[in-house]
Design an enzyme around this catalytic site. Structure first.
Site: not given
Ligand code: WQD
Length: 336
Positions: A11, A34, A79, A83, A123, A147, A151, A176, A196, A198
């Site tokens: 990505y 992968s 990259f 993740k 990250s 994870y 990092k 972020f 995983n 949002l």
């Molecule tokens: C965002 C918000 C969830 C899914 C990610 C990566 C991490 C880093 C930063 C790069 C949170 C909420 C999520 C869903 C929800 N990236 N949520 N329903 O956890 O902040 O971290 O980005 O390195 O590696 O994991 O991102 O998108 O999983 O969650 O309510 O189905 O959305 O609780 O508040 P996160 P996320």
């Protein structure tokens, strides 16, 4: 410059490769495919109208890395890595081997070839438990999942390299929350299986691949009770890498930079913005909190603005419009 991009079909890697080509760099890339498709590379070549040499290679193939680096590169953008936070909890050893040992192989191959300019995809998860927002680069570091630990370990490998040999110039870019897609709609995020994160989940719900979004908790100490994050457009993120590349000679050793907008948005705000972009309602239900989630984290991006001359330009509406275009035009990602 002649630049090597690891994880080039992923990505962030594919978006960075496109911006490098548009800026006139010569770009070579590899990926173990992968968790990505070579179709992304074909589309980047078409969008740029320039060649991009690609080969299938794994970070754990130390011999292959040595051969490739000996071709001679001015810098590496790194990259490649696993993740998924949830998967890292289930398979910590896989993540350590792939992300940490793999990066150690890359650093060794770079050293052997005399290539000591690196931009590393780190990250905001290296900040662990958030004590105060906005988060700047002096915030205490700590890993709250395997994870994030990988990092942090790779950042420390980079710092050690630079401490032992000041000829190294390394930018540690702490992302972020990357979202959005190139405005052509031709490249974008293509997570395998159930997303995983949002934004891809929300957009798959908007296009009908998911029935509804589960909002993980609405009882956080935030304005609307849902989690707050610093979402950053993937093109802004890619341009942050070019800015880091251009400024590597401006500092000695390894140096961390936050790549965020400096603004937080809640889960409900993201769902509402995505619905506006898609022009349709997006169903959601409130579910229990996800273990390990922080209530809120957003960046202080002042150092990148001051030292790299970079800041994010695109807002949440544009992030959602571009992500939606990618999702609508490619409902099954790069797949058949
Ligand atoms: C965002 C918000 C969830 C899914 C990610 C990566 C991490 C880093 C930063 C790069 C949170 C909420 C999520 C869903 C929800 N990236 N949520 N329903 O956890 O902040 O971290 O980005 O390195 O590696 O994991 O991102 O998108 O999983 O969650 O309510 O189905 O959305 O609780 O508040 P996160 P996320």
């Amino acid at each position: 410059m002649k630049v090597l991009v690891t994880g080039v079909s992923g990505y962030i890697g594919s978006h960075a490769a496109l911006e490098l080509l548009k800026a006139g760099h010569e770009v070579h890339g590899f990926d173990n495919l992968s968790n990505s498709s070579e179709e992304a590379v074909r589309r980047v070549r078409a969008l740029a109208g320039r060649p991009l040499r690609f080969e299938r290679l794994d970070l754990l193939d130390a011999e292959g890395l040595g051969r490739l680096l000996k071709e001679g590169f001015d810098a590496v953008l790194h990259f490649a890595g696993l993740k998924a936070v949830g998967e890292s909890v289930e398979k910590p050893e896989l993540y350590r081997r792939n992300n940490v040992d793999g990066s150690a192989n890359l650093l060794a191959a770079m050293e052997a070839a005399g290539c000591r300019k690196l931009v590393f995809s780190s990250s905001c998860t290296v900040y662990g438990e958030v004590r105060e927002n906005p988060v700047d680069e002096s915030h205490p570091l700590g890993a709250v999942n395997p994870y994030g630990r990988t990092k942090l370990d790779v950042e420390n490998l980079c710092l050690e390299r630079a401490r032992l040999d000041p000829r190294w110039r390394i930018a540690l870019l702490r992302y972020f929350n990357p979202v959005g897609a190139h405005d052509s709609g031709r490249i974008g995020e293509d997570p395998r299986g159930v997303p995983n994160n949002l934004m891809p989940f929300v957009m798959q719900a908007a296009v009908g691949r998911r029935d509804k979004v589960r909002v993980w908790g609405n009882d956080y100490p935030t304005p609307d009770g849902t989690g707050v994050r610093d979402y950053i457009h993937v093109v802004d993120l890619a341009l942050g890498h070019l800015a880091a590349l251009d400024h590597l000679d401006a500092f000695v050793g390894a140096r961390a930079f936050n790549l965020g907008t400096g603004r937080g948005a809640s889960v409900l705000e993201v769902i509402a913005a995505a619905a506006r972009a898609a022009g349709r309602e997006i169903a959601y239900e409130i579910a229990p909190r996800r273990p390990g989630d922080a209530a809120a984290i957003w960046a202080d991006p002042a150092r990148a603005r001051r030292e790299l001359g970079w800041s994010a330009r695109l807002g949440l509406e544009r992030m959602c419009a571009d992500h939606w275009r990618w999702q609508k035009d490619n409902p099954n990602g790069y797949g058949a």
